[in-house]
Scaffold this motif. Structure first.
Motif, mmCIF file in Angstrom:
data_model
loop_
_atom_site.group_PDB
_atom_site.id
_atom_site.type_symbol
_atom_site.label_atom_id
_atom_site.label_comp_id
_atom_site.label_asym_id
_atom_site.label_seq_id
_atom_site.Cartn_x
_atom_site.Cartn_y
_atom_site.Cartn_z
ATOM 1 N N ARG A 6 31.012 25.515 60.059
ATOM 2 C CA ARG A 6 32.506 25.136 60.136
ATOM 3 C C ARG A 6 32.594 23.400 60.580
ATOM 4 N NH1 ARG A 6 32.571 28.540 65.321
ATOM 5 N NH2 ARG A 6 30.509 29.308 64.556
ATOM 6 N N PRO A 7 33.550 23.457 59.576
ATOM 7 C CA PRO A 7 33.793 22.039 59.768
ATOM 8 C C PRO A 7 33.871 21.537 61.660
ATOM 9 C CG PRO A 7 35.458 23.249 58.191
ATOM 10 C CD PRO A 7 35.191 24.019 59.099
ATOM 11 N N LEU A 8 34.085 20.290 61.892
ATOM 12 C CA LEU A 8 33.608 20.358 62.908
ATOM 13 C C LEU A 8 35.114 19.419 63.559
ATOM 14 C CD1 LEU A 8 32.221 18.572 65.775
ATOM 15 C CD2 LEU A 8 31.867 16.468 64.456
ATOM 16 N N ASP A 307 31.537 24.393 66.802
ATOM 17 C CA ASP A 307 32.755 23.152 66.725
ATOM 18 C C ASP A 307 32.768 22.265 66.850
ATOM 19 O OD1 ASP A 307 33.918 24.757 68.081
ATOM 20 O OD2 ASP A 307 35.564 25.448 66.638
ATOM 21 N N GLU A 308 31.976 22.080 68.349
ATOM 22 C CA GLU A 308 32.820 20.735 69.201
ATOM 23 C C GLU A 308 31.059 20.232 69.622
ATOM 24 O OE1 GLU A 308 34.740 21.520 72.570
ATOM 25 O OE2 GLU A 308 35.538 23.888 72.106
ATOM 26 N N VAL A 309 31.310 18.732 69.055
ATOM 27 C CA VAL A 309 29.870 18.159 69.798
ATOM 28 C C VAL A 309 30.379 17.032 70.438
ATOM 29 C CG1 VAL A 309 28.945 18.236 67.594
ATOM 30 C CG2 VAL A 309 30.401 16.651 68.027
ATOM 31 N N ALA A 310 28.949 16.621 71.483
ATOM 32 C CA ALA A 310 29.774 14.808 72.414
ATOM 33 C C ALA A 310 28.444 13.994 72.427
ATOM 34 C CB ALA A 310 29.460 15.214 73.771
ATOM 35 N N PHE A 311 28.237 13.648 71.024
ATOM 36 C CA PHE A 311 26.578 12.414 70.574
ATOM 37 C C PHE A 311 26.208 11.572 71.528
ATOM 38 C CE2 PHE A 311 28.428 13.755 65.675
ATOM 39 C CZ PHE A 311 27.731 14.770 65.712
ATOM 40 N N LEU A 337 31.155 15.432 58.702
ATOM 41 C CA LEU A 337 31.309 17.137 59.025
ATOM 42 C C LEU A 337 33.051 17.796 58.862
ATOM 43 C CD1 LEU A 337 29.141 15.400 61.862
ATOM 44 C CD2 LEU A 337 28.021 16.501 59.783
ATOM 45 N N GLY A 338 33.886 16.960 58.992
ATOM 46 C CA GLY A 338 34.570 18.026 58.611
ATOM 47 C C GLY A 338 36.147 17.465 59.375
ATOM 48 N N TRP A 339 35.488 16.503 60.742
ATOM 49 C CA TRP A 339 36.314 16.387 61.684
ATOM 50 C C TRP A 339 37.480 15.238 61.254
ATOM 51 C CZ3 TRP A 339 36.715 11.708 63.538
ATOM 52 C CH2 TRP A 339 37.141 10.654 64.990
ATOM 53 N N ARG A 340 38.712 15.536 62.233
ATOM 54 C CA ARG A 340 39.660 14.638 61.489
ATOM 55 C C ARG A 340 40.167 13.552 62.504
ATOM 56 N NH1 ARG A 340 44.578 18.118 57.741
ATOM 57 N NH2 ARG A 340 43.130 18.124 56.033
ATOM 58 N N PRO A 341 40.331 12.279 63.019
ATOM 59 C CA PRO A 341 41.032 11.598 63.655
ATOM 60 C C PRO A 341 42.265 12.406 65.288
ATOM 61 C CG PRO A 341 40.717 10.350 62.842
ATOM 62 C CD PRO A 341 40.209 11.599 61.274
#
Length: 343
Positions: A6-8, A307-311, A337-341
């Motif tokens: 899924r999009p990030l 669909d959540e990350v904390a790199f 990864l499909g994320w939007r700021p």
């Protein structure tokens, strides 16, 4: 399973906040500047590691308080506070206070277990009760209950000119739903789900006993995430955040690229087999262009569950390295990864 996900939805980063013993102020200021940069770049969250008796953040709650006054939007988390070092009642008060100061933006992550090197610190930490202390999940449950408004005292009323509350004050509505458990075992994943917490999974998991070879980190992580959601009241909607070490090199200088690759190569041998009595299995650090890293993540069974990350930022790099890495994550890797700021 198809190599898609899924999009990030939420993008965060995790820092250890290293500092020089002889100039700790500069290191803490660097951490705050990195968090401010993260907000400008549109990151959804910034997370603080916790390090006792080392040259990293020993008091993430205090650092979150400072960061809350220098930012307006970005969420602030801990990954994680080891509760073996804490009194749950006092910690509940501190967390609620910072949550109020931040406008409801903190995401405390905690873990159970005895303090690291307990035999060396127990006389300073618990001089009178060291052998009686219990460091299991019950300590986490006490914190959960107190943050969520359970009684801390059997007295609620007025005594003379002073007014007393039976529960932790300030009480911050919503904080109880933003508590995370940092776990790397199937048992921890299930416990966190059963108690309605969010789940932090990182670049470390516990390998199953009885198998010495052929461990698949991504498969183990994915199975833990699924077990967590099976036990959580919210089911498939329960929140999970993954925290691998990710180092994009799109805008890095040749010297930076060489340093990043050497860092990852030095840490690679520990990923081959479970390490130590706890059988810890480490994920390889992901170094390369944003497109290369995005492809590796989309093929990662654990990543495909979230669909959540904390790199996680590497431990020992310089401030300008973190600026480059965060800028590439927000400007190139996240969108890939499909994320939007965030605005």
């Amino acid at each position: 399973m198809p190599l898609t996900s899924r999009p990030l939805r939420k993008l965060g980063f995790l820092t250890i906040g290293l500092f020089d013993e002889h100039d700790p102020g500069r290191g803490h200021e660097s951490t705050l500047e990195i968090i401010e940069l993260g907000e400008r770049l549109g990151f959804d969250s910034a997370w603080l590691r916790h390090r006792h008796l080392q040259y990293g953040i020993s008091s993430p709650v205090a650092v979150m308080a400072a960061a809350s006054q220098r930012t307006r939007r970005i969420e602030l988390g801990t990954a994680v506070i080891p509760l073996g070092w804490e009194n749950p009642l006092r910690l509940a008060e501190d967390l609620a206070t910072v949550d109020v100061l931040s406008g409801g933006r903190i995401n405390p992550g905690v873990s159970a277990g005895p303090p690291a090197h307990y035999d060396r610190v127990k006389d300073a930490l618990y001089p009178d009760t060291a052998d009686a202390e219990v460091f299991g999940y019950e300590r986490v449950r006490r914190l959960l209950d107190l943050v969520r408004g359970a009684p801390a005292s059997d007295f609620d009323g007025t005594e003379g000119f002073e007014v007393f509350s039976g529960r932790v004050q300030p009480h911050s509505p919503g904080l109880g739903s933003r508590l995370w458990y940092g776990g790397g075992s199937l048992e921890s994943a299930r416990w966190a789900g059963e108690h309605g917490m969010n789940f932090l999974t990182s670049s470390v998991v516990k390998a199953p006993a009885g198998q010495e070879a052929g461990h698949d980190f991504a498969a183990i992580q994915a199975s833990q995430i699924r077990a967590f959601r099976e036990r959580h009241p919210d089911g498939a909607a329960a929140r999970v955040s993954q925290g691998l070490v990710v180092i994009p090199t799109d805008s890095a200088t040749p010297a930076q690229r060489a340093r990043y690759e050497a860092y990852a190569a030095a840490r690679l041998p520990r990923t081959a087999t479970p390490q130590g009595p706890a059988r810890l299995l480490f994920a390889p650090d992901l170094v390369g262009s944003s497109q290369e890293i995005a492809e590796r993540l989309r093929a990662h069974a654990g990543y495909r569950e979230v669909d959540e990350v904390a790199f996680a930022l590497p431990f020992t790099f310089a401030h300008e390295d973190y600026v480059q890495i965060l800028t590439d994550i927000a400007g190139r890797l996240g969108p890939a990864l499909g994320w939007r700021p965030a605005g």
